[in-house]
Design an enzyme around this catalytic site. Structure first.
Site, PDB file in Angstrom:
ATOM      1  N   HIS A  52      -5.002   4.104   4.855  1.00 39.88           N
ATOM      2  CA  HIS A  52      -5.930   3.854   3.742  1.00 39.88           C
ATOM      3  C   HIS A  52      -5.828   2.392   3.306  1.00 39.88           C
ATOM      4  O   HIS A  52      -4.913   1.679   3.721  1.00 39.88           O
ATOM      5  CB  HIS A  52      -5.613   4.771   2.560  1.00 39.88           C
ATOM      6  N   HIS A  89      -5.546  -4.529   1.998  1.00 40.97           N
ATOM      7  CA  HIS A  89      -4.867  -4.440   3.288  1.00 40.97           C
ATOM      8  C   HIS A  89      -4.696  -2.980   3.668  1.00 40.97           C
ATOM      9  O   HIS A  89      -4.806  -2.094   2.825  1.00 40.97           O
ATOM     10  CB  HIS A  89      -3.491  -5.120   3.225  1.00 40.97           C
TER      11      HIS A  89
END
Length: 170
Positions: free
Chosen positions: A38, A120
């Site tokens: 994720h 990120h």
């Protein structure tokens, strides 16, 4: 109390691309489980039921959800010992959306991290070094955002999606 965060979950193409990279990282760290991949939008921490309700109601009102990132850099973050995919540049809407989620958290009495937001996708934990890999950029595409819970299990941490929101205006 639940340990919660807002995140972008990947579509199938993104998941496949990230999984392929994770397999290449096994020698230098512990690859993140495929179902845990994720991009965190905002880590919330331990949240009580009332706060969760307030966060959910606030998040449901948000529009213009940024759902696409070009992740073109593999980074090694020394202190947390992680390898992650990060964008060289990213849409400023991510910062705006992060700010909106932070505002909702503040209104719910949730204290969040004040460090600058850096989107990120963590690909490996307990990393020892950054491998010399030639990477094709990953186009991270999501169809909305979610509220997820971090659960400790005997086999490690698992993430469970509690709520999902799609941008009906997109």
């Amino acid at each position: 109390m639940k340990r919660l965060f807002f995140a972008l979950w990947p579509d199938q193409n993104t998941l496949s691309a990230c999984t392929a990279i994770c397999k290449q990282l096994a020698d230098c760290g512990k690859p993140v489980a495929t179902n845990n991949l994720h991009v965190t939008l905002l880590f919330l921490g331990n949240i009580n039921a009332q706060q969760q309700t307030e966060l959910t109601l606030g998040a449901a009102k948000l529009r213009n959800i940024p759902t696409k990132l070009v992740l073109d850099r593999l980074e090694f973050w020394q202190k947390p010992k992680v390898l992650c995919l990060a964008p060289g540049v990213f849409d400023p809407n991510f910062l705006h959306f992060h700010t909106e989620l932070t505002r909702i958290a503040d209104q719910s009495g949730v204290i969040t991290d004040s460090r600058p937001y850096r989107p990120h996708a963590t690909l490996a934990k307990k990393a020892r070094y950054k491998p010399d890999l030639s990477l094709k950029p990953v186009i991270w595409q999501s169809n909305g955002f979610c509220l997820a819970e971090s659960l400790s299990t005997p086999s490690g941490v698992e993430y469970k999606i509690l709520e999902r929101w799609h941008d009906i205006d997109a």
